[in-house]
Design an enzyme around this catalytic site. Structure first.
Site, PDB file in Angstrom:
ATOM      1  N   THR A  37       0.831  -1.204   0.000  1.00  0.00           N
ATOM      2  CA  THR A  37       0.000   0.000   0.000  1.00  0.00           C
ATOM      3  C   THR A  37       0.864   1.253   0.000  1.00  0.00           C
ATOM      4  O   THR A  37       0.378   2.335  -0.326  1.00  0.00           O
ATOM      5  CB  THR A  37      -0.909   0.031   1.242  1.00  0.00           C
ATOM      6  OG1 THR A  37      -0.087  -0.263   2.375  1.00  0.00           O
ATOM      7  CG2 THR A  37      -2.013  -1.001   1.158  1.00  0.00           C
ATOM      8  N   GLY A 125      12.711 -10.839   4.246  1.00  0.00           N
ATOM      9  CA  GLY A 125      11.631  -9.846   4.123  1.00  0.00           C
ATOM     10  C   GLY A 125      11.578  -8.944   5.342  1.00  0.00           C
ATOM     11  O   GLY A 125      10.541  -8.373   5.668  1.00  0.00           O
ATOM     12  N   LEU A 126      12.711  -8.814   6.032  1.00  0.00           N
ATOM     13  CA  LEU A 126      12.751  -7.948   7.216  1.00  0.00           C
ATOM     14  C   LEU A 126      13.563  -6.684   6.938  1.00  0.00           C
ATOM     15  O   LEU A 126      14.030  -6.013   7.842  1.00  0.00           O
ATOM     16  CB  LEU A 126      13.343  -8.719   8.405  1.00  0.00           C
ATOM     17  CG  LEU A 126      12.556  -9.964   8.829  1.00  0.00           C
ATOM     18  CD1 LEU A 126      13.291 -10.734   9.931  1.00  0.00           C
ATOM     19  CD2 LEU A 126      11.160  -9.583   9.332  1.00  0.00           C
ATOM     20  N   SER A 127      13.747  -6.406   5.650  1.00  0.00           N
ATOM     21  CA  SER A 127      14.347  -5.145   5.206  1.00  0.00           C
ATOM     22  C   SER A 127      15.786  -4.929   5.625  1.00  0.00           C
ATOM     23  O   SER A 127      16.161  -3.859   6.111  1.00  0.00           O
ATOM     24  CB  SER A 127      13.516  -3.952   5.690  1.00  0.00           C
ATOM     25  OG  SER A 127      12.292  -3.991   5.072  1.00  0.00           O
ATOM     26  N   SER A 129      17.994  -4.563   3.526  1.00  0.00           N
ATOM     27  CA  SER A 129      18.520  -3.571   2.582  1.00  0.00           C
ATOM     28  C   SER A 129      18.242  -2.148   3.042  1.00  0.00           C
ATOM     29  O   SER A 129      19.134  -1.291   3.005  1.00  0.00           O
ATOM     30  CB  SER A 129      17.988  -3.811   1.167  1.00  0.00           C
ATOM     31  OG  SER A 129      16.617  -4.047   1.201  1.00  0.00           O
ATOM     32  N   GLU A 161      17.764   2.628  -3.837  1.00  0.00           N
ATOM     33  CA  GLU A 161      17.167   1.346  -4.219  1.00  0.00           C
ATOM     34  C   GLU A 161      16.512   1.439  -5.604  1.00  0.00           C
ATOM     35  O   GLU A 161      16.621   0.529  -6.420  1.00  0.00           O
ATOM     36  CB  GLU A 161      16.142   0.954  -3.156  1.00  0.00           C
ATOM     37  CG  GLU A 161      15.758  -0.488  -3.223  1.00  0.00           C
ATOM     38  CD  GLU A 161      15.695  -1.151  -1.850  1.00  0.00           C
ATOM     39  OE1 GLU A 161      16.325  -0.663  -0.891  1.00  0.00           O
ATOM     40  OE2 GLU A 161      15.017  -2.169  -1.766  1.00  0.00           O
ATOM     41  N   ASP A 173       9.847   0.712   4.400  1.00  0.00           N
ATOM     42  CA  ASP A 173      10.984   0.059   5.064  1.00  0.00           C
ATOM     43  C   ASP A 173      11.969   1.090   5.599  1.00  0.00           C
ATOM     44  O   ASP A 173      12.422   1.017   6.740  1.00  0.00           O
ATOM     45  CB  ASP A 173      11.719  -0.866   4.083  1.00  0.00           C
ATOM     46  CG  ASP A 173      10.789  -1.881   3.450  1.00  0.00           C
ATOM     47  OD1 ASP A 173       9.632  -1.984   3.898  1.00  0.00           O
ATOM     48  OD2 ASP A 173      11.210  -2.569   2.506  1.00  0.00           O
ATOM     49  N   TYR A 223       7.661  -7.272  -8.321  1.00  0.00           N
ATOM     50  CA  TYR A 223       7.373  -6.084  -7.507  1.00  0.00           C
ATOM     51  C   TYR A 223       7.164  -4.866  -8.410  1.00  0.00           C
ATOM     52  O   TYR A 223       6.154  -4.164  -8.310  1.00  0.00           O
ATOM     53  CB  TYR A 223       8.532  -5.834  -6.528  1.00  0.00           C
ATOM     54  CG  TYR A 223       8.253  -4.715  -5.554  1.00  0.00           C
ATOM     55  CD1 TYR A 223       7.704  -4.974  -4.309  1.00  0.00           C
ATOM     56  CD2 TYR A 223       8.520  -3.385  -5.893  1.00  0.00           C
ATOM     57  CE1 TYR A 223       7.434  -3.946  -3.415  1.00  0.00           C
ATOM     58  CE2 TYR A 223       8.244  -2.353  -5.015  1.00  0.00           C
ATOM     59  CZ  TYR A 223       7.706  -2.640  -3.777  1.00  0.00           C
ATOM     60  OH  TYR A 223       7.435  -1.606  -2.909  1.00  0.00           O
TER      61      TYR A 223
HETATM   62  C1  GLA Z   1       8.940  -4.171   0.137  1.00  0.00           C
HETATM   63  C2  GLA Z   1       9.127  -2.700  -0.230  1.00  0.00           C
HETATM   64  C3  GLA Z   1       8.183  -1.815   0.574  1.00  0.00           C
HETATM   65  C4  GLA Z   1       6.746  -2.310   0.496  1.00  0.00           C
HETATM   66  C5  GLA Z   1       6.669  -3.812   0.766  1.00  0.00           C
HETATM   67  C6  GLA Z   1       5.297  -4.365   0.512  1.00  0.00           C
HETATM   68  O1  GLA Z   1       9.335  -4.401   1.459  1.00  0.00           O
HETATM   69  O2  GLA Z   1      10.452  -2.292   0.003  1.00  0.00           O
HETATM   70  O3  GLA Z   1       8.280  -0.484   0.131  1.00  0.00           O
HETATM   71  O4  GLA Z   1       6.168  -1.985  -0.733  1.00  0.00           O
HETATM   72  O5  GLA Z   1       7.597  -4.542  -0.024  1.00  0.00           O
HETATM   73  O6  GLA Z   1       4.381  -3.825   1.390  1.00  0.00           O
END
Ligand code: GLA
Length: 382
Positions: A37, A125-127, A129, A161, A173, A223
């Site tokens: 979103t 998926g915990l960012s 980056s 990014e 993130d 994505y």
């Molecule tokens: C990744 C992207 C975020 C967000 C999520 C999905 O983590 O970096 O900006 O869009 O996916 O919610």
């Protein structure tokens, strides 16, 4: 923060460069609800966690930068006059990207050295980056006393990014990693980039992250493709973003776009609503309602937005079977990484062992289970 890792990174820096570095901790993030979103200018509900990236940084008296990725034991020497993305550069492009975006703003940097490492598993998926980008921009801002605001820094990280890694990510993130508050979630409005902090009383429940330990490699292109679909739909309706479109308005477009695209846009519109409803459920202390919204979010991500995968669906299905988990969904971009689960506190051990065995049996692979603390955003470590 993992202090043992911090000590190792600092002692490695001292050994190589013989000078005391500045040390930055930048956390990863989880997201309660509000997935895909952010780039539609909607709401997200993330929090910074106690796993993240530790970066030691100091000026260099040579004419190049030396960057050591502690975990990978890979070193890279960089000339500040030649900043451009590297094909298959991996972690290097996040750092090059941050430097490149700073240079585009007219910031002049002189050579520096970095040793960095972290405890966020790659692809979870915990960012990791965003944590890396933020730790670099924050460290450079301190080192050269640039006076950048936190907001300026997260946009530099995000553009790194976009332009150097090639993922057209939203701002969630980087925001959560930079602005996190201990024990709080942040309801972030991705249009105004302002958030409201929520200290959530989960009552007898706890958050549990389960990592599928897979990352399917189509994720970056998928994505960008989702983002393009969303932008196309809002353009067709002459609106700035899906945030501005109601389900009824979208219906008017149903015959003019593919059913696939229709479902994707519908998912986003519904997920933005769900995130607002989640905030209301939290305010009224209704954890079961919050859990239902989390399950609905996964349903949409799986069937409408189509960014889930077998491993994630399997974990959510098991959670649903056991009524000790009141909400479960995939988290982050998708195609692997973690699920987030709202689970009865005293059932965590039993559930964890059931899930671990079932996952191993089904995929012949281990899943990993994390209980994380909500932590403060990017900061200097003394
Ligand atoms: C990744 C992207 C975020 C967000 C999520 C999905 O983590 O970096 O900006 O869009 O996916 O919610």
């Amino acid at each position: 923060m993992n202090t043992l890792l911090k000590d190792k990174i600092v002692s490695t820096f001292l050994k190589i460069h013989k000078s005391q570095p500045l040390v930055v901790f930048s956390p990863g993030r989880l997201n309660l609800i509000g997935e895909h979103t952010d780039y539609n200018e909607g709401y997200v509900f993330p929090a910074a966690i106690d796993m993240g990236m530790i970066t030691a940084i100091e000026k260099s008296d040579t004419n190049y930068c030396s960057i050591l990725a502690y975990d990978k034991k890979e070193e890279y020497q960089l000339d500040l006059k030649e900043i451009k993305p590297i094909t298959n550069g991996g972690w290097r492009n996040y750092i090059i990207g941050v430097i490149g975006e700073m240079q585009k703003k007219g910031i002049e940097l002189t050579p520096f050295n970095i040793v960095f490492g972290g405890d966020i598993p790659g692809g979870a998926g915990l960012s990791s980056s965003a944590a890396l980008e933020n730790s670099i921009v924050f460290g450079l801002n301190e080192l050269f006393q640039l006076g950048l605001s936190k907001k300026e820094m997260i946009f530099i990280s995000q553009k790194a990014e976009h332009n150097y890694v090639g993922v057209k990510c939203g701002i969630m993130d980087q925001y959560a990693s930079m602005f996190g508050i201990e024990d709080h979630f942040l309801l972030l409005d991705c249009r105004t980039i302002e958030s409201k902090a929520y200290r959530i009383d989960l009552k007898g429940y706890e958050l549990l992250l389960i990592n599928t330990n897979v990352k399917h490699n189509l994720s970056d292109s998928a994505y960008n493709n989702r983002r393009a679909v969303c932008e196309n739909v809002s353009t067709l309706l002459n609106k700035r973003a899906l945030r501005d479109i109601t389900e009824k308005e979208l219906l008017a477009l149903k015959d003019k776009i593919s059913d696939d695209d229709y479902q994707k846009a519908l998912y986003v519109i519904q997920e933005i609503k769900r995130t607002q409803k989640a905030a209301e459920a939290i305010k009224s202390g209704d954890i079961l309602k919050l859990g239902q919204l989390i399950y609905q979010s996964h349903f949409g991500l799986q069937h409408q937005y189509k960014v889930s995968c077998d491993e994630l669906n399997f974990l959510v299905d098991i959670a649903k079977e056991k009524n000790v988990v009141v909400g479960s969904r995939m988290m982050g971009g998708g195609f692997g990484g973690c699920t987030i689960n709202l689970i009865e506190k005293d059932q965590i051990n039993i559930f964890s062992s059931v899930v671990t065995k079932a996952y191993k049996k089904k995929f012949n692979n281990e899943c990993s289970i994390y209980q994380v603390k909500l932590s403060n955003g990017t900061h200097l470590v003394t």
